[in-house]
Scaffold this motif. Structure first.
Motif, PDB file in Angstrom:
ATOM      1  N   UNK A 107      13.462 -22.843   3.699  1.00 37.21           N
ATOM      2  CA  UNK A 107      12.470 -23.200   2.684  1.00 37.21           C
ATOM      3  C   UNK A 107      11.652 -21.976   2.272  1.00 37.21           C
ATOM      4  N   UNK A 108      11.138 -21.962   1.047  1.00 38.28           N
ATOM      5  CA  UNK A 108      10.440 -20.771   0.549  1.00 38.28           C
ATOM      6  C   UNK A 108       9.255 -20.343   1.398  1.00 38.28           C
ATOM      7  N   UNK A 109       8.476 -21.303   1.914  1.00 39.37           N
ATOM      8  CA  UNK A 109       7.298 -20.917   2.689  1.00 39.37           C
ATOM      9  C   UNK A 109       7.680 -20.215   3.983  1.00 39.37           C
ATOM     10  N   UNK A 110       8.856 -20.546   4.530  1.00 41.60           N
ATOM     11  CA  UNK A 110       9.288 -19.899   5.769  1.00 41.60           C
ATOM     12  C   UNK A 110       9.951 -18.552   5.496  1.00 41.60           C
ATOM     13  N   UNK A 111      10.543 -18.404   4.325  1.00 41.26           N
ATOM     14  CA  UNK A 111      11.042 -17.091   3.937  1.00 41.26           C
ATOM     15  C   UNK A 111       9.862 -16.139   3.732  1.00 41.26           C
ATOM     16  N   UNK A 112       8.795 -16.653   3.102  1.00 38.76           N
ATOM     17  CA  UNK A 112       7.580 -15.858   2.956  1.00 38.76           C
ATOM     18  C   UNK A 112       6.953 -15.524   4.297  1.00 38.76           C
ATOM     19  N   UNK A 113       7.025 -16.448   5.233  1.00 36.54           N
ATOM     20  CA  UNK A 113       6.477 -16.222   6.576  1.00 36.54           C
ATOM     21  C   UNK A 113       7.200 -15.072   7.274  1.00 36.54           C
ATOM     22  N   UNK A 114       8.533 -15.072   7.229  1.00 33.77           N
ATOM     23  CA  UNK A 114       9.288 -14.002   7.886  1.00 33.77           C
ATOM     24  C   UNK A 114       9.027 -12.659   7.213  1.00 33.77           C
ATOM     25  N   UNK A 115       8.950 -12.659   5.878  1.00 39.41           N
ATOM     26  CA  UNK A 115       8.668 -11.413   5.160  1.00 39.41           C
ATOM     27  C   UNK A 115       7.286 -10.881   5.526  1.00 39.41           C
ATOM     28  N   UNK A 116       6.295 -11.767   5.601  1.00 41.47           N
ATOM     29  CA  UNK A 116       4.939 -11.349   5.949  1.00 41.47           C
ATOM     30  C   UNK A 116       4.888 -10.783   7.362  1.00 41.47           C
ATOM     31  N   UNK A 117       5.602 -11.395   8.278  1.00 42.99           N
ATOM     32  CA  UNK A 117       5.629 -10.897   9.659  1.00 42.99           C
ATOM     33  C   UNK A 117       6.186  -9.475   9.713  1.00 42.99           C
ATOM     34  N   UNK A 118       7.237  -9.226   8.932  1.00 39.68           N
ATOM     35  CA  UNK A 118       7.825  -7.884   8.928  1.00 39.68           C
ATOM     36  C   UNK A 118       6.882  -6.869   8.288  1.00 39.68           C
ATOM     37  N   UNK A 119       6.258  -7.236   7.180  1.00 42.14           N
ATOM     38  CA  UNK A 119       5.360  -6.318   6.486  1.00 42.14           C
ATOM     39  C   UNK A 119       4.148  -5.962   7.351  1.00 42.14           C
ATOM     40  N   UNK A 120       3.585  -6.950   8.033  1.00 36.91           N
ATOM     41  CA  UNK A 120       2.433  -6.690   8.897  1.00 36.91           C
ATOM     42  C   UNK A 120       2.838  -5.800  10.066  1.00 36.91           C
ATOM     43  N   UNK A 121       3.990  -6.088  10.660  1.00 31.08           N
ATOM     44  CA  UNK A 121       4.472  -5.265  11.772  1.00 31.08           C
ATOM     45  C   UNK A 121       4.715  -3.834  11.324  1.00 31.08           C
ATOM     46  N   UNK A 122       5.295  -3.677  10.152  1.00 31.75           N
ATOM     47  CA  UNK A 122       5.565  -2.342   9.619  1.00 31.75           C
ATOM     48  C   UNK A 122       4.270  -1.600   9.313  1.00 31.75           C
ATOM     49  N   UNK A 123       3.273  -2.328   8.796  1.00 29.40           N
ATOM     50  CA  UNK A 123       2.002  -1.717   8.432  1.00 29.40           C
ATOM     51  C   UNK A 123       1.221  -1.249   9.657  1.00 29.40           C
ATOM     52  N   UNK A 124       1.370  -1.943  10.772  1.00 20.72           N
ATOM     53  CA  UNK A 124       0.604  -1.623  11.975  1.00 20.72           C
ATOM     54  C   UNK A 124       1.157  -0.423  12.733  1.00 20.72           C
ATOM     55  N   UNK A 125       2.356   0.013  12.377  1.00 20.51           N
ATOM     56  CA  UNK A 125       2.951   1.156  13.061  1.00 20.51           C
ATOM     57  C   UNK A 125       2.545   2.454  12.377  1.00 20.51           C
ATOM     58  N   UNK A 126       2.444   3.552  13.136  1.00 21.17           N
ATOM     59  CA  UNK A 126       2.179   4.858  12.518  1.00 21.17           C
ATOM     60  C   UNK A 126       3.273   5.198  11.517  1.00 21.17           C
ATOM     61  N   UNK A 127       2.917   6.000  10.522  1.00 23.58           N
ATOM     62  CA  UNK A 127       3.877   6.350   9.472  1.00 23.58           C
ATOM     63  C   UNK A 127       5.139   6.983  10.049  1.00 23.58           C
ATOM     64  N   UNK A 128       4.972   7.747  11.130  1.00 21.82           N
ATOM     65  CA  UNK A 128       6.128   8.412  11.736  1.00 21.82           C
ATOM     66  C   UNK A 128       7.039   7.439  12.467  1.00 21.82           C
ATOM     67  N   UNK A 129       6.526   6.203  12.715  1.00 24.87           N
ATOM     68  CA  UNK A 129       7.313   5.213  13.439  1.00 24.87           C
ATOM     69  C   UNK A 129       7.542   3.960  12.605  1.00 24.87           C
ATOM     70  N   UNK A 130       7.491   4.093  11.288  1.00 21.33           N
ATOM     71  CA  UNK A 130       7.676   2.938  10.412  1.00 21.33           C
ATOM     72  C   UNK A 130       9.039   2.304  10.657  1.00 21.33           C
ATOM     73  N   UNK A 131       9.090   0.992  10.492  1.00 21.08           N
ATOM     74  CA  UNK A 131      10.325   0.258  10.777  1.00 21.08           C
ATOM     75  C   UNK A 131      11.472   0.774   9.917  1.00 21.08           C
ATOM     76  N   UNK A 132      12.619   0.954  10.535  1.00 19.54           N
ATOM     77  CA  UNK A 132      13.788   1.418   9.800  1.00 19.54           C
ATOM     78  C   UNK A 132      14.364   0.268   8.978  1.00 19.54           C
ATOM     79  N   UNK A 133      15.190   0.624   7.987  1.00 27.13           N
ATOM     80  CA  UNK A 133      15.777  -0.385   7.113  1.00 27.13           C
ATOM     81  C   UNK A 133      16.663  -1.335   7.913  1.00 27.13           C
ATOM     82  N   UNK A 134      16.644  -2.595   7.535  1.00 32.10           N
ATOM     83  CA  UNK A 134      17.468  -3.590   8.206  1.00 32.10           C
ATOM     84  C   UNK A 134      17.939  -4.607   7.175  1.00 32.10           C
TER      85      UNK A 134
END
Length: 316
Positions: free
Chosen positions: A250-277
Motif C-alpha cells: 500500500x502507498x502509505x507503507x511504501x512511503x514508510x519504508x522510503x522515509x526510514x531509508x532517508x532518515x537513516x541516510x541523513x543521520x550518517x556522516x557524509x563520508x558514510x552515506x548509505x550506498x546505492x541499493x
C-alpha cells in the motif's frame, strides 16, 4: 576614572569569554535543527496512490527535511532546482519521474519508488550505479509462500513475461514447478495465457508493462477466468479487477519504508552515506478476492483468511 575603565574592561572581557564558551553550542543547536533539502518528483499529486505516498512522506519527514514537490513534467524547474541545490536527496515517484531524474546530473542521494525492475534495468548504467530503488516487484519467494498459504492446489506456477525481461526467474529452494513463457512481438496474448493455463495451477503476474498494460489486461483476466486458472496480481487494482490474490505494498507503507531509508541516510556522516541499493518492498499486503474464488471454483485453504493483512519481511 582609571578604576571605572578597568571595571568596564573586565566586564567586557567576561562577556566575550561567555560568548566564546557558548557559541559552539549555539551553532551546534542551529545545525541540529536545520532541515535537510529533499526534492520529490512525482508523476501525479492528485491520484490516490501517489497522494498516499506523499502524505506518508510529509507526515514522517516534515520535521527533518525541507520538502519541495514537483511534477515530472516540470523539467525546466527540476533542472533549475538541482543546479541551485546540488546536495540533498531526490526522490522520484513513478516511471515518468524516474525517467526525468535519470537525465539529470548525480545528486547526493537518489531513491526511486513505484518503479519496476524492468524499467530500472532500462535506465542508463551510470544512473543505476548511483541510485537506489524500492521496486514494486514482490519477491517470487514471497508470492509462492502466499500461494501455498491460500490455495489448496499450488504445485505448478506459470509466469508470462516480455522477451526483454531483465532477470532470471526462479523459486530458489522451493520445490514448486515453474513454467515461463516469453512473449515476442506479434504473439497472441490470449493464446499465450491459454497455453500457460494448461501447465499451471495459477499464474503469477509481474509488473511488466509490455504484458500487463491497459490494452491487454481485460483480455488476460477474461482468458484466465474462462480457463479457471487463478491469477496472482501485484496491485490492489488487479485484485479488484479480477485477480484471485494480490500481493502488493500500500502507498502509505511504501512511503514508510522510503522515509526510514532517508532518515537513516541523513543521520550518517557524509563520508558514510548509505550506498546505492535496489530492493523489494519490506512491507506488503495480501488481498484475497472471495467472489473470484467462488466464481472460479478455486479451493482455498481453511486458514486462507489468516494470510490477509499487512506483513513485514525485514530479511528479504
Amino acid at each position: 576614572m582609571h578604576f571605572f575603565n578597568r571595571q568596564v574592561v573586565l566586564r567586557i572581557t567576561a562577556l566575550l569569554c561567555c560568548i566564546a564558551l557558548y557559541l559552539p553550542a549555539l551553532c551546534h543547536a542551529e545545525d541540529a535543527t536545520a532541515q535537510a533539502p529533499l526534492l520529490i518528483i512525482t508523476d501525479s499529486q492528485e491520484q490516490v496512490h501517489y497522494r498516499g505516498i506523499l502524505d506518508s512522506l510529509h507526515n514522517r519527514l516534515g520535521n527533518d527535511f525541507s520538502i519541495r514537490v514537483l511534477n515530472a513534467g516540470q523539467r525546466a524547474e527540476i533542472t533549475r532546482h538541482l543546479s541551485k541545490q546540488p546536495t540533498g536527496c531526490v526522490l522520484s515517484i513513478g516511471p515518468l519521474s524516474f525517467d526525468a531524474i535519470s537525465q539529470e546530473p548525480p545528486a547526493h542521494c537518489r531513491l526511486a519508488l513505484l518503479i519496476s525492475k524492468y524499467r530500472f534495468a532500462r535506465a542508463p548504467a551510470r544512473y543505476r550505479q548511483q541510485s537506489s530503488a524500492i521496486f514494486i516487484n514482490q519477491p517470487l519467494e514471497r508470492i509462492t509462500r502466499v500461494a501455498r498459504q491460500t490455495l489448496k492446489r499450488a504445485r505448478q506456477a506459470a509466469i508470462i513475461i516480455s522477451r526483454d525481461w531483465p532477470e532470471t526467474l526462479s523459486f530458489g529452494s522451493s520445490d514448486m514447478d515453474l513454467y515461463i513463457k516469453r512473449i515476442k512481438p506479434g504473439d497472441s496474448v490470449v493464446d499465450t495465457f491459454r497455453q500457460a493455463g494448461r501447465h499451471a495451477d495459477f499464474i503469477i503476474a509481474l509488473p511488466d508493462d509490455e504484458v500487463y498494460n491497459r490494452s491487454n489486461i481485460k483480455s488476460i483476466l477474461l482468458t484466465t477466468y474462462k480457463a479457471k486458472v487463478p491469477l496472482i496480481g501485484y496491485s490492489e487494482a488487479l485484485s479488484r479487477a479480477g485477480a484471485l490474490i494480490s500481493v502488493y505494498t500500500p502507498p502509505q507503507y511504501l512511503g514508510k519504508q522510503a522515509a526510514e531509508w532517508l532518515i537513516s541516510n541523513q543521520q550518517q556522516p557524509a563520508s558514510q552515506a548509505a550506498s546505492a541499493f535496489a530492493a523489494p518492498p519490506r512491507y506488503y499486503r495480501v488481498a484475497i478476492n472471495a467472489k473470484v474464488a467462488h466464481s472460479l471454483g478455486t479451493a482455498l485453504r481453511d486458514d486462507a483468511v489468516l494470510a490477509q493483512g499487512i506483513r513485514e519481511d525485514s530479511d528479504e
